[in-house]
Design an enzyme around this catalytic site. Structure first.
Site, PDB file in Angstrom:
ATOM      1  N   GLN A  82      -7.614 -10.660  -6.247  1.00  0.00           N
ATOM      2  CA  GLN A  82      -7.200 -10.177  -7.569  1.00  0.00           C
ATOM      3  C   GLN A  82      -5.738  -9.763  -7.545  1.00  0.00           C
ATOM      4  OE1 GLN A  82      -9.410  -6.844  -8.996  1.00  0.00           O
ATOM      5  NE2 GLN A  82      -8.573  -6.934 -11.054  1.00  0.00           N
TER       6      GLN A  82
ATOM      7  N   GLU B 129      -8.425   3.914 -15.787  1.00  0.00           N
ATOM      8  CA  GLU B 129      -8.908   3.100 -14.674  1.00  0.00           C
ATOM      9  C   GLU B 129      -9.269   3.950 -13.471  1.00  0.00           C
ATOM     10  OE1 GLU B 129      -9.785  -0.831 -13.207  1.00  0.00           O
ATOM     11  OE2 GLU B 129      -9.413   0.035 -15.179  1.00  0.00           O
ATOM     12  N   ASN B 130      -8.441   4.938 -13.154  1.00  0.00           N
ATOM     13  CA  ASN B 130      -8.720   5.808 -12.019  1.00  0.00           C
ATOM     14  C   ASN B 130      -9.942   6.682 -12.262  1.00  0.00           C
ATOM     15  OD1 ASN B 130      -6.624   5.797  -9.673  1.00  0.00           O
ATOM     16  ND2 ASN B 130      -5.386   5.521 -11.509  1.00  0.00           N
TER      17      ASN B 130
ATOM     18  N   GLU C 242      -2.286  -0.404  -6.850  1.00  0.00           N
ATOM     19  CA  GLU C 242      -1.503   0.237  -5.789  1.00  0.00           C
ATOM     20  C   GLU C 242      -2.225   0.220  -4.454  1.00  0.00           C
ATOM     21  OE1 GLU C 242       0.776   4.443  -4.767  1.00  0.00           O
ATOM     22  OE2 GLU C 242       0.416   3.897  -6.859  1.00  0.00           O
TER      23      GLU C 242
ATOM     24  N   ARG D  64     -13.154   4.711 -11.822  1.00  0.00           N
ATOM     25  CA  ARG D  64     -13.505   4.481 -10.426  1.00  0.00           C
ATOM     26  C   ARG D  64     -13.721   5.779  -9.656  1.00  0.00           C
ATOM     27  NH1 ARG D  64      -9.090  -0.278  -8.956  1.00  0.00           N
ATOM     28  NH2 ARG D  64      -9.987  -1.897 -10.275  1.00  0.00           N
TER      29      ARG D  64
ATOM     30  N   GLY E  27      -7.523 -12.751   2.133  1.00  0.00           N
ATOM     31  CA  GLY E  27      -6.380 -12.787   1.243  1.00  0.00           C
ATOM     32  C   GLY E  27      -6.586 -11.860   0.058  1.00  0.00           C
TER      33      GLY E  27
END
Length: 293
Positions: A76, A130-131, A96, A134, A73
């Site tokens: 987050q 954030e991108n 996304e 990561r 599932g």
């Protein structure tokens, strides 16, 4: 032992500023009662946010995530924002990849946190941070993200540098990559050439013909600079040294129009020019009539 995520320290507040420092994603649906905006949203009501800097998603990674979602599932929730003046339409602020994977996993509703209180410029900033944290953006996406903050939200390069934890010169150099040709950008996006290899081509037009040479020989930045100078000299020489075919074409055109002219053709770039020499206004008018006829 070095912590796995130590490299992202100092890059900005990221999504913790949206979720809150005390948010525990494993308790989002049970013990955590502070999130009044947590809800299940039909997946078709949601679409990517216009501020999303990332345009390319790895298909294999999305499919792996979809398989994980099928088994466990969605742990987050994604973060969304209402589309202005539209009912049951939402933009994704963050998550996304989970949204895309959920479609593959045939999930009909996705856990979402609604944050209409966050300003759009802040969303764009957080999404970019954030991108970058990561390492999910290719160099062109990163550069376009910086430029978007400048053009759409009035950011200065100094502010962007502070937000993402990079130097101002890094921001400036990345944005300059956007002046590369589409072909050069493609090499960069696919990882076939590096920023260092392509940086000497910034500001140099008609350099696409050497891209394959750079890739095949894995040239360094300094070697690329030398190659640019070398091809520039060759280009200049080809304008002076005319082939027999060019000379014959010049002679044929002179006989046809009755005026002196000069043809320059670059055999490397496959481009050139024709210069017709007019001594007076009458000759100009004559040429114009010839072109129109």
């Amino acid at each position: 032992m070095k912590k796995k995520n130590s490299k992202i320290v100092g890059l900005g507040s990221g999504l913790s500023s949206l979720l809150g420092a005390d948010f525990d994603k494993t308790k989002a649906f049970s013990e955590n009662k502070n999130f009044q905006n947590l809800r299940m949203i039909p997946i078709e009501f949601i679409k990517p946010g216009p501020w999303q800097p990332r345009k390319i998603f790895d298909k294999e990674e999305i499919e792996k995530l979809a398989n994980s979602i099928k088994e466990q599932g969605i742990i987050q929730p994604i973060i969304i924002r209402s589309v202005a003046n539209k009912e049951n339409e939402y933009y994704i602020i963050a998550g996304e990849r989970r949204w895309r994977a959920s479609q593959i996993a045939k999930i009909h509703e996705i856990p979402s946190i609604l944050r209409d209180d966050v300003e759009e410029d802040k969303i764009a900033e957080l999404s970019l941070v954030e991108n970058i944290q990561r390492s999910e953006l290719n160099p062109i996406e990163e550069a376009e993200g910086y430029l978007s903050l400048i053009n759409k939200y009035g950011y200065k390069q100094e502010k962007i540098a502070k937000v993402v934890g990079r130097s101002r010169s890094h921001i400036s150099n990345m944005i300059r990559l956007l002046s590369l040709s589409d072909l050069a950008k493609g090499f960069l996006i696919r990882g076939e050439l590096t920023i260092g290899q392509l940086r000497p081509l910034v500001g140099n037009s008609n350099s696409d013909h050497i891209l394959e040479t750079i890739r095949k020989n894995n040239l360094t930045s300094r070697q690329v600079e030398k190659l640019i100078k070398k091809t520039s000299i060759v280009c200049d020489n080809t304008k002076i040294i005319k082939t027999v075919d060019i000379k014959n074409l010049e002679k044929e055109l002179k006989e046809y129009i009755g005026l002196d002219l000069d043809i320059n053709f670059n055999d490397i770039t496959k481009a050139g020019s024709i210069k017709i020499k007019c001594k007076n206004l009458s000759e100009f008018n004559y040429i114009i009539k010839k072109l129109k006829s």
